[in-house]
Scaffold this motif. Structure first.
Motif, PDB file in Angstrom:
ATOM      1  N   TYR A 190      46.834 -40.985 -67.332  1.00  0.00           N
ATOM      2  CA  TYR A 190      46.945 -40.708 -68.759  1.00  0.00           C
ATOM      3  C   TYR A 190      45.890 -41.503 -69.499  1.00  0.00           C
ATOM      4  CZ  TYR A 190      49.326 -40.110 -73.269  1.00  0.00           C
ATOM      5  OH  TYR A 190      49.648 -39.794 -74.555  1.00  0.00           O
ATOM      6  N   ASP A 209      35.023 -34.742 -69.730  1.00  0.00           N
ATOM      7  CA  ASP A 209      35.719 -35.970 -70.122  1.00  0.00           C
ATOM      8  C   ASP A 209      35.441 -37.098 -69.145  1.00  0.00           C
ATOM      9  OD1 ASP A 209      36.951 -34.986 -72.407  1.00  0.00           O
ATOM     10  OD2 ASP A 209      38.571 -34.087 -71.231  1.00  0.00           O
ATOM     11  N   CYS A 258      52.901 -39.255 -68.285  1.00  0.00           N
ATOM     12  CA  CYS A 258      52.274 -38.350 -69.247  1.00  0.00           C
ATOM     13  C   CYS A 258      53.342 -37.626 -70.043  1.00  0.00           C
ATOM     14  CB  CYS A 258      51.456 -37.293 -68.508  1.00  0.00           C
ATOM     15  SG  CYS A 258      49.808 -37.831 -68.157  1.00  0.00           S
ATOM     16  N   ASP A 259      53.020 -37.234 -71.221  1.00  0.00           N
ATOM     17  CA  ASP A 259      53.930 -36.333 -71.914  1.00  0.00           C
ATOM     18  C   ASP A 259      53.311 -34.948 -71.918  1.00  0.00           C
ATOM     19  OD1 ASP A 259      52.387 -35.788 -74.331  1.00  0.00           O
ATOM     20  OD2 ASP A 259      52.754 -37.880 -74.821  1.00  0.00           O
ATOM     21  N   ALA A 260      54.158 -33.967 -72.012  1.00  0.00           N
ATOM     22  CA  ALA A 260      53.717 -32.583 -71.865  1.00  0.00           C
ATOM     23  C   ALA A 260      52.774 -32.151 -72.975  1.00  0.00           C
ATOM     24  CB  ALA A 260      54.937 -31.660 -71.829  1.00  0.00           C
ATOM     25  N   LEU A 310      36.960 -40.754 -67.571  1.00  0.00           N
ATOM     26  CA  LEU A 310      38.135 -41.601 -67.444  1.00  0.00           C
ATOM     27  C   LEU A 310      37.724 -43.010 -67.829  1.00  0.00           C
ATOM     28  CD1 LEU A 310      39.788 -40.528 -64.076  1.00  0.00           C
ATOM     29  CD2 LEU A 310      40.702 -40.257 -66.378  1.00  0.00           C
ATOM     30  N   LYS A 338      45.205 -36.008 -70.042  1.00  0.00           N
ATOM     31  CA  LYS A 338      45.901 -36.343 -68.806  1.00  0.00           C
ATOM     32  C   LYS A 338      45.315 -35.529 -67.661  1.00  0.00           C
ATOM     33  CE  LYS A 338      49.378 -32.726 -69.198  1.00  0.00           C
ATOM     34  NZ  LYS A 338      50.811 -32.374 -69.207  1.00  0.00           N
ATOM     35  N   SER A 342      50.173 -33.664 -73.960  1.00  0.00           N
ATOM     36  CA  SER A 342      48.801 -34.087 -73.741  1.00  0.00           C
ATOM     37  C   SER A 342      47.923 -32.910 -73.337  1.00  0.00           C
ATOM     38  CB  SER A 342      48.748 -35.149 -72.652  1.00  0.00           C
ATOM     39  OG  SER A 342      49.516 -36.264 -73.025  1.00  0.00           O
ATOM     40  N   VAL A 343      46.639 -33.097 -73.473  1.00  0.00           N
ATOM     41  CA  VAL A 343      45.675 -32.044 -73.141  1.00  0.00           C
ATOM     42  C   VAL A 343      45.020 -32.390 -71.805  1.00  0.00           C
ATOM     43  CG1 VAL A 343      43.563 -30.886 -73.859  1.00  0.00           C
ATOM     44  CG2 VAL A 343      45.252 -31.611 -75.568  1.00  0.00           C
ATOM     45  N   PRO A 344      45.008 -31.470 -70.853  1.00  0.00           N
ATOM     46  CA  PRO A 344      44.356 -31.765 -69.565  1.00  0.00           C
ATOM     47  C   PRO A 344      42.898 -32.134 -69.752  1.00  0.00           C
ATOM     48  CG  PRO A 344      45.636 -29.748 -69.447  1.00  0.00           C
ATOM     49  CD  PRO A 344      45.593 -30.142 -70.893  1.00  0.00           C
ATOM     50  N   LEU A 345      42.411 -32.956 -68.850  1.00  0.00           N
ATOM     51  CA  LEU A 345      41.000 -33.363 -68.903  1.00  0.00           C
ATOM     52  C   LEU A 345      40.099 -32.164 -68.664  1.00  0.00           C
ATOM     53  CD1 LEU A 345      41.004 -36.630 -66.775  1.00  0.00           C
ATOM     54  CD2 LEU A 345      40.439 -36.475 -69.195  1.00  0.00           C
ATOM     55  N   SER A 346      38.990 -32.147 -69.333  1.00  0.00           N
ATOM     56  CA  SER A 346      37.982 -31.135 -69.051  1.00  0.00           C
ATOM     57  C   SER A 346      36.895 -31.777 -68.191  1.00  0.00           C
ATOM     58  CB  SER A 346      37.381 -30.602 -70.345  1.00  0.00           C
ATOM     59  OG  SER A 346      36.589 -31.606 -70.946  1.00  0.00           O
ATOM     60  N   ASN A 347      35.974 -30.965 -67.698  1.00  0.00           N
ATOM     61  CA  ASN A 347      34.911 -31.502 -66.851  1.00  0.00           C
ATOM     62  C   ASN A 347      34.062 -32.540 -67.567  1.00  0.00           C
ATOM     63  OD1 ASN A 347      35.359 -30.238 -64.419  1.00  0.00           O
ATOM     64  ND2 ASN A 347      34.214 -28.405 -64.991  1.00  0.00           N
TER      65      ASN A 347
END
Lengths: 178, 152
Positions: free
Chosen positions: B23, A20, A9-11, A22, B34, A13-18
């Motif tokens: 990712y 989202d 991952c790169d910094a 996969l 991610k 990126s946005v963390p997944l929300s509930n």
């Protein structure tokens, strides 16, 4: 089928929300921020992921679960061995004299026992300590807490719910009172 | 966009470690996302009312031998913990709310256990006999810290 490559991952990126999902597709191009992929491939299953929480100490917990109780059936004889690892809430009917023993797995569970017709004595075997006692009155119920650790195996009857329908006692009371 | 089917992985692959991140690159113009496996697992702990039809085998956390000073129990450390009483000491709990079961086994040097820091202590008293065992229930909640002791 070729494995899916999971890159770094790169910094940014946005963390997944509930909300989202996969979504992984073998033809999806996933960048790693450096123009390539990891040399090895990785996999995981839903239990692999769930296990992360179980193996991590000190996680905060703001939710709860509705536990589907595990029915162990009618026990009329022999030995019932409680496996505390299978479910936190278990129950069975006492339909005859039997032995109640702890399994090898460490952990704990609550165990509900209901006396039905034919209920017999429960012999507690293999426990280091048993707190409380059982009856054989039909309809009586018991809530127990079974805790099994490396040093102790404890069975505690934490509540007894009497059926209040012991006809023999009522008959005796009537005969001596009237 | 339509959902994408998730294909099977081969067993020869390497399992994800805690440090791995998952990712997800979204379609052009969208922001990539991610998360770590732990991020995903944590969702279950923070969701109320989830159905639970499984169980767990808990490996008891070994706190070693306590011979003096203060042993502070972190109930969030594990639901099942144990230690050896190797001398007089103070037993207390951290402020983290939760509960755990705690087994205590005396060795030949076992001493008195001071539980005065708890809000409420019930059940049997601790002894100092070599080999004596105790099974405790420790709860930290809004009304304070409670300790219930069962002598084995």
């Amino acid at each position: 089928m070729a494995d899916i490559r999971i890159p770094d991952c790169d910094a940014a990126s946005v963390p997944l929300s509930n909300g989202d999902f996969l979504m992984i597709d073998q033809n999806l191009t996933l960048p790693n921020g450096a123009g390539g992929f990891l040399d090895d491939t990785r996999y995981c299953t839903p239990p692999n992921i769930s296990q992360r929480a179980l193996d991590t100490e000190g996680l905060s917990e703001t939710g709860g679960t509705v536990i589907a109780t595990k029915g162990l059936g009618n026990i009329a004889s022999g030995t019932l061995t409680i496996d505390v690892g299978t479910r936190k809430l278990q129950f069975y009917s006492n339909a005859g004299a039997h032995i109640l023993s702890p399994g090898a797995n460490t952990g704990f569970c609550y165990l509900d026992i209901t006396n039905v017709t034919g209920a017999g004595a429960i012999t507690t075997s293999g426990w280091d300590k048993v707190v409380g006692s059982f009856t054989t009155n039909v309809g009586d119920q018991f809530r127990c807490l079974a805790t099994i650790g490396p040093a102790t195996k404890v069975l505690k009857v934490i509540a007894t719910i009497s059926s209040g329908s012991d006809t023999e006692d009522w008959e005796s009371w009537l005969l001596t009172t009237l | 966009m339509t959902d994408i089917a998730v294909p099977k992985m081969s067993a020869a692959s390497t399992p994800l470690s805690d440090d791995d991140a998952i990712y997800v690159a979204q379609s052009s113009g969208a922001v990539d996302r991610k998360c770590s496996p732990l991020d995903i697992a944590k969702r279950a702990l923070d969701t109320e009312g989830l159905p639970e039809t499984g169980g767990t085998v808990i490996t008891s956390k070994d706190l070693g031998t306590q011979s003096s000073g203060t042993l502070t129990i972190e109930v969030s450390g594990r639901k099942l913990q144990h230690y050896t009483n190797g001398g007089a000491h103070v037993l207390t709990a951290t402020g983290s709310t939760g509960f755990c079961f705690l087994d205590i086994t005396n060795n030949g040097s076992a001493g008195a256990i001071d539980t005065s820091a708890f809000t409420h202590v019930s059940g049997d008293s601790f002894t100092t006999g070599n080999g004596d065992k105790f099974h405790c229930t420790l709860v930290v909640g809004n009304v304070g810290t409670t300790l219930e002791v069962i002598a084995i």
